[in-house]
Design a protein around this motif. Sequence first.
Motif, short mmCIF file in Angstrom:
data_model
loop_
_atom_site.label_atom_id
_atom_site.label_comp_id
_atom_site.label_asym_id
_atom_site.label_seq_id
_atom_site.Cartn_x
_atom_site.Cartn_y
_atom_site.Cartn_z
N ASN A 206 16.00 51.42 84.42
CA ASN A 206 17.35 51.58 83.93
C ASN A 206 17.43 52.83 83.06
O ASN A 206 16.84 52.88 81.98
N ASP A 207 18.15 53.84 83.53
CA ASP A 207 18.24 55.14 82.86
C ASP A 207 19.53 55.30 82.04
O ASP A 207 19.90 56.42 81.68
N MET A 208 20.23 54.19 81.77
CA MET A 208 21.55 54.30 81.14
C MET A 208 21.49 54.96 79.76
O MET A 208 22.38 55.75 79.41
N GLY A 209 20.49 54.64 78.95
CA GLY A 209 20.42 55.21 77.61
C GLY A 209 20.27 56.72 77.63
O GLY A 209 21.03 57.45 76.95
N GLU A 210 19.31 57.22 78.40
CA GLU A 210 19.08 58.66 78.47
C GLU A 210 20.28 59.37 79.11
O GLU A 210 20.69 60.45 78.66
N ALA A 211 20.85 58.76 80.15
CA ALA A 211 22.00 59.38 80.81
C ALA A 211 23.21 59.45 79.89
O ALA A 211 23.98 60.42 79.93
N PHE A 212 23.39 58.42 79.05
CA PHE A 212 24.50 58.45 78.08
C PHE A 212 24.38 59.68 77.18
O PHE A 212 25.39 60.36 76.90
N GLU A 213 23.17 59.99 76.74
CA GLU A 213 22.97 61.16 75.88
C GLU A 213 23.25 62.45 76.64
O GLU A 213 23.84 63.39 76.09
N VAL A 214 22.82 62.52 77.90
CA VAL A 214 23.07 63.72 78.70
C VAL A 214 24.57 63.96 78.86
O VAL A 214 25.07 65.08 78.67
N VAL A 215 25.31 62.91 79.19
CA VAL A 215 26.75 63.04 79.40
C VAL A 215 27.45 63.36 78.08
O VAL A 215 28.40 64.15 78.03
N SER A 216 27.00 62.77 76.98
CA SER A 216 27.59 63.06 75.68
C SER A 216 27.47 64.55 75.33
O SER A 216 28.41 65.16 74.81
N LYS A 217 26.30 65.13 75.63
CA LYS A 217 26.07 66.54 75.32
C LYS A 217 26.80 67.47 76.29
O LYS A 217 27.33 68.51 75.90
N ALA A 218 26.84 67.07 77.58
CA ALA A 218 27.46 67.92 78.59
C ALA A 218 28.98 67.88 78.52
O ALA A 218 29.66 68.88 78.83
N ALA A 219 29.53 66.74 78.13
CA ALA A 219 30.98 66.58 78.06
C ALA A 219 31.37 66.22 76.63
O ALA A 219 31.67 67.10 75.83
N SER A 220 31.34 64.94 76.30
CA SER A 220 31.62 64.48 74.95
C SER A 220 31.19 63.04 74.82
O SER A 220 31.02 62.34 75.83
N LYS A 221 31.03 62.58 73.59
CA LYS A 221 30.69 61.18 73.38
C LYS A 221 31.81 60.28 73.88
O LYS A 221 31.57 59.21 74.44
N GLU A 222 33.04 60.73 73.71
CA GLU A 222 34.19 59.94 74.16
C GLU A 222 34.17 59.78 75.68
O GLU A 222 34.47 58.70 76.20
#
Length: 241
Positions: A206-222
């Motif tokens: 399950n890669d959800m935690g790491e992917a959440f950080e990638v998307v937060s940095k690439a786009a936004s936390k929101e």
Amino acid sequence: MIDVHSHIIPGIDDGARTMEMALEMARQTASVGVTHLVCTPHMHWGTFDNTVEMIQEGFNALQTAVAEEGIALNLSWAGEIRINEMVPAWFKEDKLPYLGQKNGKKVLLLEMPHSNMPAGLEQLFRWLISAGVQPLIPHPERNRDVWKRPEKIQWLRNQGCLLQVTAGAFTGRFGEQVQAIAMAMLKDNQIDVVASDTHDIKRRPNDMGEAFEVVSKAASKEKAEALFIYNPAEIVGVPVA
């Protein structure tokens, strides 16, 4: 996070082979910050001939084991339905397990083959939507026809489909090409949900935690919260704080 795609029910598809393995997956899933996991075994005619009854039985055993082990993970179940000529018949016979609802339509995790986008998709999508079913297409970023023609992603959206990208696509688990497509989809606002599609704890964890950080940095936390929490929660009907 709410994870709408997993292969954790043991012994019925190419995911968890044993209950022990399923419990390891549940622990790993909870450890990365997932609070609700939807169990979605394959319904792939001729390969994994699962039925609603078989999935329910396997889910009940898994839910009991997870509770007995004290793992902090809520579970529900549906299925990942491979596109084939039986889908309309299964719908009419009420044999399709749905993730939940969105905008008054039942949400169906409807998988294309990895090798291609089969003929007749437009007609199938139109038929399902008119019947009150909302297709949610998992991992289009891993489809070889999409690799050749990335504009097919927008074509799927134009047909009325929702799109789910695999968390591991953002972490590079499936290679640079898949990662690039996922990042382009994020940039172009073509993603509705991110989910793990976890099959085990090593090759497909399950890669959800790491992917959440990638998307937060690439786009936004929101944006990450929308794709990993609020959008999937709306579909599954899970309250979020």
